[in-house]
Scaffold this active site. Structure first.
Site, short mmCIF file in Angstrom:
data_model
loop_
_atom_site.label_atom_id
_atom_site.label_comp_id
_atom_site.label_asym_id
_atom_site.label_seq_id
_atom_site.Cartn_x
_atom_site.Cartn_y
_atom_site.Cartn_z
N SER A 199 0.84 -1.20 0.00
CA SER A 199 0.00 0.00 0.00
C SER A 199 0.87 1.25 0.00
O SER A 199 2.02 1.23 0.46
CB SER A 199 -0.90 0.02 1.24
OG SER A 199 -1.58 1.24 1.38
N TYR A 212 -1.92 -0.99 10.45
CA TYR A 212 -2.07 -1.37 9.05
C TYR A 212 -0.85 -0.91 8.25
O TYR A 212 -0.26 -1.70 7.49
CB TYR A 212 -3.34 -0.74 8.49
CG TYR A 212 -3.58 -0.97 7.02
CD1 TYR A 212 -4.15 -2.16 6.57
CD2 TYR A 212 -3.25 0.00 6.07
CE1 TYR A 212 -4.38 -2.37 5.22
CE2 TYR A 212 -3.48 -0.20 4.73
CZ TYR A 212 -4.04 -1.39 4.30
OH TYR A 212 -4.27 -1.60 2.96
#
Length: 307
Positions: A199, A212
């Site tokens: 990401s 995350y």
């Protein structure tokens, strides 16, 4: 002097090009909430997985792929694209996502490809350890692994981020990746491809996504190290780093609710991406066209600056 009825080839090319700013709509999602893990079937507006737009060219003919988190979002778009490129596809997903999974399984079968459903929870060690073996058994082999499943829950303050959430996020996002990939290696032949979903959060972490973002940075390191280890064996390892992509992850506590209407508006393209816009990156990394691409993190993020 050029008359309107005598356009140049350059003019015709310009007329045929898609403007990436407007190719997909700039969505302003209403504030909404779904219990984790969230369903595409209840997402407003619905995400575009390429059901009506992705056209394959046979680049993965005869290949056999396992995709975790293949029921919705990026994983679903990749599953559809792989099937239209000629691959048989197994998707792993949570039992609560059965409604979304069935839609994607039907889309795979509509291309005349084998579709394998592997419901289960990556928090369960027994399930994740057996996942690659079961996919290979039902598909009759395995030569593409897409580690895509992820857990993302936004928490405003570190004081409110529990050890339990951190543990579960790491279990699903990175520890399961180790386990599934390790088990898959006994099946992956020379020429196989492993693709991990990381990401933009690995480079530009949001203050509400500390756990995350940390797992996504770990995935980058895992990808690059494993790529060097497996390259001499003829197995390529790469990653895709999405930016803000509209999926059920965002409405099941993945983003603060008040930020949903402007989700993705802060990138240079000015809009959130759709899952279908990620699919070509995974197809490229899975196909022989990327035979000299090893340890790459391919950023698909609407223009965000990354290392």
């Amino acid at each position: 002097m050029t008359t309107p009825e005598h356009t140049s080839p350059h003019d015709e090319t310009q007329m045929a090009l898609d403007n990436p700013v407007t190719r997909y709509p700039k969505i302003e999602p209403p504030k909404q909430d779904q219990p984790e893990p969230g369903l595409d079937a209840k997402l407003e507006p619905r995400a575009d997985h390429g059901e009506d737009s992705y056209q394959g060219t046979g680049r993965l003919k005869g290949r056999k792929a396992l995709i975790t988190g293949g029921d919705s979002g990026i994983g679903a778009a990749v599953a559809i694209a792989f099937a239209r490129e000629g691959a048989d596809v197994a998707i792993a997903y949570l039992p609560a996502e059965e409604e979304d999974a069935r839609k994607i399984l039907r889309a795979i079968e509509a291309e005349g490809r084998q579709a394998v459903a592997l419901p289960g929870d990556l928090l369960e060690v027994e399930y994740r350890n057996a996942l690659a073996d079961e996919a290979a058994r039902q598909l009759g082999g395995l030569d593409i692994l897409v580690n895509n499943a992820g857990k993302q829950i936004a928490i405003e303050r570190l004081e409110d981020l529990s050890d339990q959430q951190v543990i579960e996020t790491f279990q699903v996002n990175i520890l399961a990746m180790f386990a599934i990939t390790r088990a898959a290696l006994k099946h992956l032949p020379q020429g196989a491809s492993i693709i991990n979903t990381t990401s933009v959060q690995a480079y530009e972490p949001s203050p509400t996504l500390l756990d995350y973002a940390s797992t996504k940075a770990a995935i980058n390191a895992f990808t690059k190290g494993l790529a060097v280890q497996l390259a001499p064996r003829g197995i390529r390892v790469n990653a895709v780093a999405p930016g803000p992509i509209w999926t059920p992850l965002q409405v099941s506590d993945g983003q603060p609710k008040e930020k949903l209407p402007k989700f993705g508006h802060n990138v240079p393209l000015g809009r959130a991406g759709q899952p279908v816009e990620l699919a070509p990156a995974y197809v490229f990394l899975a196909s022989a066209e990327s035979s000299y691409v090893i340890g790459e993190t391919l950023n698909v993020n609407g223009g965000k600056a990354t290392p």
